[in-house]
Design an enzyme around this catalytic site. Structure first.
Site, PDB file in Angstrom:
ATOM      1  N   SER A   9      29.791  51.843  45.650  1.00  0.00           N
ATOM      2  CA  SER A   9      29.439  50.817  46.641  1.00  0.00           C
ATOM      3  C   SER A   9      30.568  49.807  46.770  1.00  0.00           C
ATOM      4  O   SER A   9      31.161  49.395  45.774  1.00  0.00           O
ATOM      5  CB  SER A   9      28.150  50.097  46.210  1.00  0.00           C
ATOM      6  OG  SER A   9      28.252  49.623  44.871  1.00  0.00           O
ATOM      7  N   LYS A  16      36.243  53.276  35.564  1.00  0.00           N
ATOM      8  CA  LYS A  16      36.707  53.861  36.831  1.00  0.00           C
ATOM      9  C   LYS A  16      37.693  52.946  37.532  1.00  0.00           C
ATOM     10  O   LYS A  16      38.528  53.393  38.322  1.00  0.00           O
ATOM     11  CB  LYS A  16      35.517  54.209  37.740  1.00  0.00           C
ATOM     12  CG  LYS A  16      34.579  53.055  38.080  1.00  0.00           C
ATOM     13  CD  LYS A  16      35.005  52.236  39.270  1.00  0.00           C
ATOM     14  CE  LYS A  16      34.073  51.063  39.482  1.00  0.00           C
ATOM     15  NZ  LYS A  16      34.484  50.197  40.585  1.00  0.00           N
ATOM     16  N   ASN A  67      41.148  47.539  43.205  1.00  0.00           N
ATOM     17  CA  ASN A  67      41.921  48.232  42.183  1.00  0.00           C
ATOM     18  C   ASN A  67      42.844  49.271  42.814  1.00  0.00           C
ATOM     19  O   ASN A  67      44.003  49.404  42.430  1.00  0.00           O
ATOM     20  CB  ASN A  67      40.970  48.882  41.168  1.00  0.00           C
ATOM     21  CG  ASN A  67      40.189  47.851  40.382  1.00  0.00           C
ATOM     22  OD1 ASN A  67      40.689  47.255  39.442  1.00  0.00           O
ATOM     23  ND2 ASN A  67      38.950  47.617  40.795  1.00  0.00           N
ATOM     24  N   VAL A 104      39.637  39.285  42.173  1.00  0.00           N
ATOM     25  CA  VAL A 104      39.877  39.818  40.834  1.00  0.00           C
ATOM     26  C   VAL A 104      40.108  41.325  40.882  1.00  0.00           C
ATOM     27  O   VAL A 104      39.396  42.058  41.571  1.00  0.00           O
ATOM     28  CB  VAL A 104      38.681  39.504  39.914  1.00  0.00           C
ATOM     29  CG1 VAL A 104      38.842  40.180  38.559  1.00  0.00           C
ATOM     30  CG2 VAL A 104      38.552  37.997  39.737  1.00  0.00           C
TER      31      VAL A 104
END
Length: 339
Positions: free
Chosen positions: A142, A195, A261, A284
């Site tokens: 999500s 992950k 990420n 972040v």
């Protein structure tokens, strides 16, 4: 009507809060940026984190933790990993005064460097010592941007207490987000946290112009590392990593530009420094913190995690990406199926 306090009014906090208000819950967001709280209350927008989007108008925001927690049946943590312990200590002080014992739900995906603790372990230590039954973790494939647009989404809600998991499932599910219960609290958290490290690696491959074969290999072997750490160190159930918080979350985080990420990894693959990426991301990048804890665990417990270790070397030891890839591809032959 159930009162839910959402601790964290960034993109995910705002989206989850709005979703919970859509479900008819009494929702209040807590955050420490006054301008964000004021904007949410005045215009039902959060342009600092989510441009061109409106929250459910019944969602309120506050900078007063006591006000947020007053009468709450559920407290949802949607904070960066580094902030969870600090805020949890403050939550404990308020709850000790009021005697309220809400269910704690974590949507934070990370492992605390130094302690190597998962978020549920931090919440148990700081708020409900020796009572993991009061903790539920939600994790799955999500992105806030997709849920905000009411895209179809499936998420796991995990607890050591089945009734608490079912309660969260009931309060959180609606016609665009479906929640599945899971009894492997630890496994669901490990999948959601690690992950992010693999997603940085996936972004690096894209930044280095590698193709689909490389990305598929990375995700598959990355999943093996996640399961290896989860089972061998944390005692998770192997099947959990075939589910929503394992392979599901891994796929979406390693393939979408909505993933912070992945975006961070792509820029690193293109030659930018970690400091530059973190300073310009605006939000972040949890994988950059989690990889520190993963590195510590892999070394301490001799767990084979070559992808995660390579990411640590690149981020924190200025290792050359091409050299790290060459080292991984030149490792001694291994059997594929092993923990």
């Amino acid at each position: 009507m159930t009162k839910i306090a959402v601790l964290g009014n960034g993109s995910w906090g705002s989206v989850l809060g709005s979703m919970l208000a859509d479900n008819g819950n009494d929702v209040i967001l807590y955050g420490n940026i006054d301008s964000v709280n004021e904007e949410i209350n005045a215009t039902h927008t959060n342009s600092h984190y989510m441009k061109d989007w409106k929250l459910n108008p019944n969602t309120k925001a506050t900078g007063d933790l006591e006000e947020a927690l007053d009468g709450a049946e559920i407290v949802l943590f949607v904070l960066p990993t580094k902030a969870v312990r600090i805020v949890a200590k403050n939550v404990r002080k308020v709850l000790d005064k009021t005697g309220n014992k809400p269910l704690l739900v974590t949507a934070t995906k990370g492992i605390e460097p130094g302690t190597k603790k998962l978020i549920s372990e931090i919440l148990t230590e700081e708020i409900y010592p020796n009572d993991t039954d009061k903790i539920v973790a939600i994790s799955g494939p999500s992105h806030a941007e997709n849920v905000a647009q009411k895209d179809l989404t499936a998420i796991a809600c995990a607890s050591t207490n089945e009734e608490n998991a079912k309660f969260v499932q009931e309060k959180f599910s609606n016609d665009y987000v479906r929640f599945y219960t899971n009894d492997d609290l630890i496994g669901v958290e490990v999948g959601g946290a690690v992950k992010n490290v693999i997603a940085i690696a996936a972004g690096i491959l894209v930044g280095k112009k590698y193709g689909d074969d490389a990305k598929a290999a990375l995700m598959t072997r990355g999943l093996a590392e996640i399961a290896r750490l989860g089972v061998n160190y944390f005692g998770a159930k192997p099947m959990t990593f075939s589910g929503l918080s394992g392979i599901g979350d891994l796929i979406v985080t390693c393939t979408s530009s909505n993933s912070r990420n992945w975006r961070a990894g792509k820029q690193i693959g293109e030659g930018k420094s970690l400091d530059y990426v973190l300073n310009n991301m605006g939000q972040v990048v949890e994988g950059a913190t989690t990889v520190k804890a993963v590195h510590e665990l892999a070394e301490e417990k001799n767990i084979d995690m070559p992808i995660s270790e390579a990411i640590y070397h690149v981020l924190y030891e200025n290792a050359d990406v091409d050299e790290e890839i060459k080292k991984m591809m030149g490792r001694s032959p291994k059997s594929e199926i092993r923990l």
